[in-house]
Write a protein that holds these residues in place. Structure first.
Motif, short mmCIF file in Angstrom:
data_model
loop_
_atom_site.label_atom_id
_atom_site.label_comp_id
_atom_site.label_asym_id
_atom_site.label_seq_id
_atom_site.Cartn_x
_atom_site.Cartn_y
_atom_site.Cartn_z
N ALA A 159 1.00 -1.24 -0.03
CA ALA A 159 0.08 0.24 -0.33
C ALA A 159 0.72 1.33 0.56
N VAL A 160 1.82 1.33 1.05
CA VAL A 160 2.94 2.66 0.40
C VAL A 160 3.18 3.02 -1.20
N PRO A 188 -9.06 6.31 4.77
CA PRO A 188 -10.12 6.57 3.20
C PRO A 188 -9.19 6.55 2.36
N LEU A 189 -8.28 7.47 1.76
CA LEU A 189 -7.82 7.66 0.66
C LEU A 189 -7.16 6.40 -0.05
N LEU A 190 -6.72 4.75 1.11
CA LEU A 190 -6.60 3.69 0.39
C LEU A 190 -8.09 3.48 -0.43
N ALA A 191 -9.01 3.61 0.74
CA ALA A 191 -10.56 3.58 -0.43
C ALA A 191 -10.59 3.69 -0.94
N ASP A 192 -10.55 5.06 -1.35
CA ASP A 192 -10.53 6.00 -2.76
C ASP A 192 -10.20 5.38 -3.76
N GLU A 193 -8.35 4.91 -3.92
CA GLU A 193 -7.89 4.58 -4.95
C GLU A 193 -7.99 3.35 -5.15
N GLU A 232 -13.74 -4.29 3.01
CA GLU A 232 -13.32 -5.31 3.66
C GLU A 232 -12.16 -5.01 4.72
N LEU A 233 -11.77 -3.32 3.82
CA LEU A 233 -10.89 -2.69 4.45
C LEU A 233 -11.55 -2.25 5.31
#
Ligand SMILES: Nc1ncnc2c1ncn2[C@@H]1O[C@H](COP(=O)(O)OP(=O)(O)O)[C@@H](O)[C@H]1O
Ligand SMILES: [Mg+2]
Length: 432
Positions: free
Chosen positions: A254-255, A273-278, A292-293
């Protein structure tokens, strides 16, 4: 000093690597290291060629792609390199620190993901020989000695063992580990450290099981007894055994996916939340992966897994495309503070603080309605609160160790809200 190499990839549904690209590291006129990557024409001509990552290397063309960051190695290639533990062993073997490219070249082929690196335009045959469970007692002994910086026992044995170890050092992370094959396939074997305060392998195994019972997609794991010492086996989700070898899934951390900094000194992009957007933009199963996240963040908050940095989340890809990988490295961190606890990444509008309220602030970005997310949190909270102790005990964690980790679970501040006086908050009832 090595400054150029070939990048190989094992394509989806195949077991043999092919040459994909060349990577060159050089210095610009200001002395900064710059990486140059170019896909080979022979690779681009393959009907089944795939991009090596969904970011900087996503475009399949023969233009030179440049990267200059903290190192000149593109982040997705860096993901295939060893971390602290693997580097320690490679340095012992090759006598001193190496450059980033050399760590890639000198680490064995069991690395995470589908990539490999070499100096030859013909890729090496896939590795057939892996460590076996039988070799674990020796490996454990060397691991202890390496960590204590003692001379490794008996030099002849030591040499053989270093070779065995080199067959299992390229996986990342800081804990001592190796890769082991048994009749079920390939596992990441995580060892105890001499300075462990409790039975880490069994506790981590229990957390992976607890995560499964909370509805998370977590890595499969088991404990293997090696001369009375527990070793945690975590099934590798980036390898799949087939008749003629192993399929390898591409894998990035995820980095890389977040284009985030490696260091906690710059957490600008360390955010769930940013990871979810990506994920929404890239993941082929984005709706499920985002939910899941969310469950993963809730779980991390409930067990005080505060080591949830972006290297502890990954994406994998088969022929279909990229998706969030199962959870791994789930470790409770007992702490004295009972009011606020912070995760490594941003959770919601109130930043990194691991509270019910904060988790709910951004639930929509993970695909949850507020009410649904709220009930989910309560449900997961009750599972963790009521079953963590029995899960640990039934998997062999001794009562004294359970006591040591007890306050990691559902810490009182998880439920507190800014407008509630801390004195009014319910006093936790110990579970044992
Ligand atoms: N089940 C798995 N399958 C494939 N790769 C994994 C798996 N679990 C972990 N990894 C990879 O191995 C690295 C080290 O594992 P991890 O459990 O995080 O060890 P550590 O406790 O040393 O940080 C991770 O960063 C990830 O890249
Ligand atoms: Mg880790």
């Amino acid at each position: 000093m090595t400054s150029e190499c070939y990048v190989y990839v094992t394509l989806p549904e195949t077991t043999e690597p092919v040459v994909a690209a060349r990577l060159k590291v050089s210095s610009d006129h200001q002395g900064n290291q710059v990486g140059q990557f170019v896909y080979g024409n022979s690779y681009l001509a393959r009907p089944n060629c795939v991009p090596l990552d969904p970011g900087r290397l996503a475009v399949l063309d023969n233009k030179v792609k440049q990267y200059a960051g903290t190192s000149a190695i593109f982040p997705s290639l860096r993901d295939a390199a060893p971390d602290r533990w693997g580097r320690l062993i490679i340095e012992r073997e090759f006598g001193g620190e190496l450059n980033e490219l050399e760590y890639l070249l000198y680490s064995p082929d069991d690395r995470a993901g589908a990539l490999a690196f070499g100096l030859n335009s013909v890729p090496p045959a896939p590795l057939w020989q892996f460590n076996r469970t039988l070799q674990l007692p020796e490996l454990l002994e060397t691991s202890d000695a390496l960590l204590k910086k003692e001379p490794v026992p008996d030099p002849i044995v030591a040499q053989q063992v270093q070779k065995l170890h080199l067959l299992g050092t390229s996986m990342g992370g800081a804990r001592p580990k190796t890769v082991v094959e048994d009749e079920e396939g390939l596992w990441l074997a995580k060892f105890t450290r001499p300075d462990d305060a409790w039975d880490n392998p069994r506790v981590e195994h229990a957390m992976l099981e607890l995560a499964l019972s909370c509805g998370l997609s977590a890595s499969r794991s088991k404990i293997v007894d090696v001369g009375g010492r527990p070793v945690l086996f975590v099934k590798r989700f980036d390898r799949e055994r087939v008749d003629d070898g192993y399929l390898r899934h591409r894998m990035i951390s995820a980095v890389t996916f977040l284009d985030a900094s490696e260091s906690s000194a710059d957490r600008t992009r360390w955010s769930y939340p940013l990871l979810a957007d990506e994920l929404r933009r890239t993941d082929i199963d984005q709706a499920n992966s985002r939910r899941e996240l969310f469950r993963r963040v809730v779980f991390n908050a409930l067990i005080s897994n505060v080591d949830d940095h972006p290297r502890n989340h990954a994406l994998i890809a088969d022929a279909g495309g990229w998706r969030l990988a199962p959870a791994y490295d789930l470790v409770p961190t007992p702490m004295i503070a009972q009011d606020g606890r912070t995760l490594a990444m941003v959770v919601g509008d109130q930043g990194r603080v691991a509270t019910r309220d904060n988790l709910l602030t951004e639930c929509a970005r993970f695909g949850y309605e507020w009410d649904e997310a709220s009930s989910l949190i309560d449900e997961m909270r009750s599972i963790v609160e009521n079953t963590w102790y029995n899960t640990c005990r039934s998997l062999g964690v001794i009562p004294a160790d359970c006591e040591q980790i007890a306050n990691a679970f559902v810490y009182p501040g998880f439920q507190w809200r800014d407008d509630i006086d801390a004195d009014e908050a319910p006093v936790p009832v110990p579970n044992f």
